[in-house]
Design a protein around this motif. Structure first.
Motif, PDB file in Angstrom:
ATOM      1  N   ALA B 432       6.616  65.930 -47.413  1.00 15.03           N
ATOM      2  CA  ALA B 432       6.252  67.330 -47.670  1.00 15.03           C
ATOM      3  C   ALA B 432       5.351  67.868 -46.563  1.00 15.03           C
ATOM      4  CB  ALA B 432       5.537  67.427 -49.018  1.00 15.03           C
ATOM      5  N   ILE B 433       4.425  67.043 -46.094  1.00 12.70           N
ATOM      6  CA  ILE B 433       3.520  67.494 -45.017  1.00 12.70           C
ATOM      7  C   ILE B 433       4.327  67.776 -43.746  1.00 12.70           C
ATOM      8  CG2 ILE B 433       1.685  66.719 -43.459  1.00 12.70           C
ATOM      9  CD1 ILE B 433       0.492  65.241 -45.950  1.00 12.70           C
ATOM     10  N   VAL B 434       5.247  66.872 -43.411  1.00 13.07           N
ATOM     11  CA  VAL B 434       6.066  67.066 -42.197  1.00 13.07           C
ATOM     12  C   VAL B 434       6.880  68.355 -42.326  1.00 13.07           C
ATOM     13  CG1 VAL B 434       8.018  66.152 -40.875  1.00 13.07           C
ATOM     14  CG2 VAL B 434       6.197  64.625 -41.601  1.00 13.07           C
ATOM     15  N   GLY B 435       7.536  68.523 -43.470  1.00 17.53           N
ATOM     16  CA  GLY B 435       8.372  69.707 -43.668  1.00 17.53           C
ATOM     17  C   GLY B 435       7.545  70.983 -43.608  1.00 17.53           C
ATOM     18  N   ALA B 436       6.404  70.988 -44.328  1.00 19.62           N
ATOM     19  CA  ALA B 436       5.569  72.189 -44.365  1.00 19.62           C
ATOM     20  C   ALA B 436       4.996  72.473 -42.977  1.00 19.62           C
ATOM     21  CB  ALA B 436       4.446  72.003 -45.374  1.00 19.62           C
ATOM     22  N   GLY B 437       4.565  71.419 -42.293  1.00 21.13           N
ATOM     23  CA  GLY B 437       3.990  71.595 -40.951  1.00 21.13           C
ATOM     24  C   GLY B 437       4.988  72.237 -40.000  1.00 21.13           C
TER      25      GLY B 437
END
Lengths: 199, 681
Positions: B432-437
């Protein structure tokens, strides 16, 4: 020295310096990259035939994303299996893709939309002019069969696994009841005793 | 030498027939002399084919142009290493190469297999020898590499310039090794079916063979992509060409097998499925050969069209009918030893993983054959190219990537809610962090965004597995970090080697997704003129045409177009793309031997590749037409391949690294497995 212009030593040296300066400036303007605007004549190649098929200068329209998008939907007819855009920018010996590119440009100039150009190509060269079949009629089977099969198989697996899982749960819970040799009243007393001991 | 070569081929053929007849008939049972004769026949075939190969190599190296094959694929000015690799450059030579390698593998299978599998080996010999005999028969009756010309030309036609690349000296042998070695697991499967020894014995016998086969296929496919990228000049590496698809098909089913076989080893389930996968994988490898050599489907990679396709079609049908009929007759002996207990278990995850692998294989096969089907049904020729395959396969591929991360997190047999919570929190958060970033950074391509987020999820899964394993080792043994890592991997090679393979796969996926951000433009430049191109990272590249120089090198005239490169105004050196006109010398004159070929200028980096193609000159002057491309993250694909191979090597490394069979059987939960991983040796 009458009748002839005289040149004193200072004038002579200045003239020499001027000629030398002009020559040096000329030489520098031919060499320095900063003064190579690209407008002058480019040098000739020793053996142009060894450098591949002569190319026509590109125009901004060759880089037009809309033209490229159309050409990526059309297959080159040279038998390379590539689309027109990839073939004309890769196989520089191909004579078909530049011609097809010109056809696309002409059709565009005549006011056709992207879809109309693609349709015109299909009309002229047959359905195999497309890089992928249009999704209608029998071609729909091409697009839908793999996904449908995977979905059906996944659904069947989920159903079977769900049934087995429930059956297994039931099988695990059923033997547990008779495994304890006690009446419901005795079990209730046991639970109460355990609860009291926990407290 | 050609006579000796012919004699060697006939010897191999007759020995192959003998071995097949005696081996399959089962008459060797109770006859040690016949058993020995079958084994020796395998060695004899190998020796005969070594002699045949030596004859062809000698003809190539001595420029014996009376041999049609030597004339067709080499010339006197061809560098020696390409003369050697010309052995597999053409149809006939590659058939001999195939037969030779298979005979070497067959010999290794006989010599290296444990005596525990002695009852299977004569059947294995029969199966491998049948395949070798088939390949030799194709050579003898349709594509003989020792065929002679009516006269001896002074020079040969030379090797296609696109094959004069280091990638092409390695890529075909690697792919062949992958294709060919599939025959050994297939032979063991047939042997198990014929002998009715359908316990896990044959699975153990072929475990390393399947990994070897899978690794060679992976290397071959990756090298093929690399060759296409650096040599063909179109700026991509995978075009969904029928021949490329044919190499992918057995890889997909083999990968499915490598996962599903674990369920058979641990739970005694999926026996029929695994046998079906092995037979199917072998058939797909023969199908790939058929596609490449028959000319039935147009491909830029195909060999010249010839009648060998009929041989392969007949063999494909026979082998399929034999394998699946045999499987059908033994169906009742292949009852599972356990049943799936829960939908939320590793077994179920592996089942879905297998469904997706086989589903993708089917969709690739379907797309490859759909033009033929369409012509049969509608009488209309159509093309099925990259837009079709991307539309159908990318969603399936993304689901598979998700399962790559999910599978290792779920416990065997049944996972509890608390187990799932504990396992999934960190990997899901990472994804989720990678996608949101990336979304915040401006990435809007849906598929690419999902791919990067899933790659983050898989990376989180693997990192968590390593972290917990290392932490357990350090807590129990007090190992320093490097030793803890080495021992953790060393004592659980199969498990952690597998995780490293997963890392390789996710690196591949990152590389594939990067191509969504490709930038390119064409330009015609006179010396001194420049053109600019903005990279997806926001940098501005400026390319200035310096000029074109021409010179002769060995067997070609080179026209080298040089470009100065600057990034954001800072000079970054020069790059040179070439046109090469290969020639042969006839009566002292240079005669062009092929169309001019293109050598791409590539500058590779972690973030992006600069890819410059010199299309050609304008009016015979130094004014040049170029295509400039920025390919993001391509580097990751090649290095993903290296990581994948490293993981494969760790997985199959010999020794006692993996837990004993008793310990491997049915670990109840993830916690149990982890405790096993952390146990002292």
């Amino acid at each position: 020295m009458s009748g002839r212009e005289t040149l004193d030593r200072r004038g002579f040296l200045a003239a020499i310096a001027g000629v030398a300066g002009a020559a040096a400036a000329g030489a520098l303007s031919a060499q320095a990259p900063g003064t190579l605007p690209g407008s002058g004549p480019a040098g000739s190649l020793g053996d142009p035939t060894a450098a591949g098929r002569p190319q026509a200068p590109t125009t901004p329209r060759d880089d037009d994303a809309r033209i490229q998008a159309i050409e990526k939907r059309l297959r080159c007819t040279c038998g390379c299996t590539l689309d027109v855009y990839t073939c004309r920018t890769t196989d520089f010996s191909c004579t078909y893709s530049p011609q097809l590119h010109r056809e696309v440009l002409q059709l565009r100039d005549s006011g056709m939309t992207a879809q109309q150009i693609v349709d015109a190509f299909v009309k002229r060269y047959g359905e195999q002019a497309l890089m992928a079949p249009e999704p209608h009629g029998f071609n729909l089977a091409g697009y839908l069969v793999p996904g449908t099969l995977v979905t059906v198989a996944a659904g069947a697996m989920l159903w079977i696994l769900g049934r087995r899982s429930r059956r297994h749960d039931a099988a695990e819970t059923l033997p547990s009841a008779p495994a304890v040799d006690a009446t419901p009243e005795e079990l209730a007393r046991l639970r109460q005793a355990l609860a009291e001991s926990d407290a | 030498m050609t006579l000796l070569g012919q004699f060697a081929l006939w010897t191999a053929f007759l020995l192959g027939l003998w071995c097949a007849v005696v081996g399959f008939s089962g008459r060797w049972r109770g006859r040690p002399d016949l058993t020995q004769s079958v084994t020796r026949a395998v060695y004899g075939i190998c020796a005969a084919l070594l002699v045949a190969a030596a004859c062809l190599w000698k003809a190539l190296l001595t420029h014996d142009f009376s041999v049609e094959y030597v004339w067709a694929y080499t010339s006197r000015n061809l560098p020696t290493y390409y003369v050697l690799s010309a052995f597999w450059a053409g149809q006939k030579g590659s058939l001999l190469f195939w037969a030779l390698v298979l005979s070497i593998f067959a010999t290794a299978a006989q010599a290296l297999s444990s005596r525990r599998h002695a009852a299977l080996l004569p059947y294995v010999a029969a199966a491998t020898s049948s395949v070798v005999a088939f390949f030799v028969s194709v050579m003898l009756f349709a594509a003989n590499p020792f065929e002679r010309l009516a006269f001896t030309p002074l020079d040969g036609r030379g090797l296609n310039p696109q094959l004069q690349n280091v990638g092409m000296t390695i890529h075909p042998p690697m792919l062949y090794l992958g294709y060919i070695s599939i025959t050994i697991p297939f032979a063991f499967a047939i042997a198990a079916l014929l002998s009715r020894r359908l316990d896990t014995g044959w699975i153990h016998a072929i475990r390393k063979w399947t990994i070897v086969s899978w690794m060679f296929l992976s290397i071959g496919i990756t090298l093929g992509m690399w060759w296409a990228y650096v040599e063909l000049g179109w700026g991509g590496y995978w075009a969904w060409d029928p021949v490329e698809n044919a190499s992918l098909l057995p890889w997909l089913t083999m990968t499915a097998f490598l996962h599903s076989v674990m369920i058979q080893e641990k739970r005694g389930m999926l026996k029929r499925w695994n046998l079906g996968l092995i037979v199917g994988t072998f058939m797909l490898s023969i199908f790939g050969t058929f596609i490449t050599r028959s000319g039935v489907i147009a491909s830029v990679h195909s060999f010249t069209q010839s009648n060998v396709g009929y041989f392969f079609l007949a063999f494909l049908i026979l082998a399929g009918a034999f394998g699946f009929t045999l499987l059908h007759t033994r169906w009742h002996l292949l009852e599972p030893e356990a049943r799936l207990e829960s939908m939320v278990s590793r077994e179920a995850a592996f089942l879905f993983n297998n469904l997706l692998f086989v589903g993708i294989a089917f969709s690739v096969l379907w797309g490859t054959l759909f033009p033929i089907l369409s012509e049969l049904v509608r009488g209309t020729k159509i093309t099925v190219g990259p837009p079709f395959f991307n539309r159908v396969n990318v969603p399936l591929g993304l689901m598979l990537l998700a399962l790559t991360g999910i599978g290792p997190l779920i416990a065997w047999r049944r996972a509890s809610a608390s187990n799932l919570r504990r396992q999934f929190t960190m990997p899901l958060a990472t994804g989720a962090i990678v996608g949101a970033g990336l979304f915040v950074a401006g990435m809007r391509d849906g598929y690419a965004l999902i791919a990067f987020a899933l790659a983050g999820f898989v990376a989180g899964t693997v990192a968590q597995e390593f972290f917990r394993g290392i932490r357990a080792r350090r807590r129990i043994h007090g190992d320093p970090l490097p030793r803890a890592v080495i021992r953790l991997v060393g004592r659980n090679r199969r498990r952690y080697g597998g995780y490293i393979v997963h890392v390789g796969i996710l690196i591949y996926c990152v590389g594939f997704a990067g191509m969504a951000f490709k930038r390119e433009r064409e330009a015609t430049l006179k010396p001194g003129e420049s053109v600019e191109l903005r990279s997806p990272y926001g940098h501005t590249y400026r390319f200035t045409h310096v000029g074109i120089s021409q010179y002769q090198a060995l067997n070609r005239i080179v026209s080298a177009a040089t470009v100065q490169v600057a990034r954001d105004g800072k000079a970054e050196g020069v790059m040179t793309s070439e046109k090469r006109q290969h020639f042969t010398v006839e009566n002292g004159e240079k005669v062009p031997s092929f169309e001019p070929s293109t050598e791409v200028a590539i500058r590779s980096g972690l973030r992006e590749d600069l890819y410059i193609v010199f299309a050609g000159p304008v009016n015979g002057t130094e004014e040049a037409v170029y295509r400039f491309t920025i390919n993001p993250l391509v580097w990751w694909i090649w290095y993903g391949g290296l990581v994948l191979v490293l993981g494969g090597i760790i997985t199959m490394w010999p020794g006692d690294g993996h837990p004993a069979p008793a310990a491997r059987r049915t670990p109840a939960t993830y916690g149990t497995a982890l405790a096993g991983a952390a146990e002292p040796s």
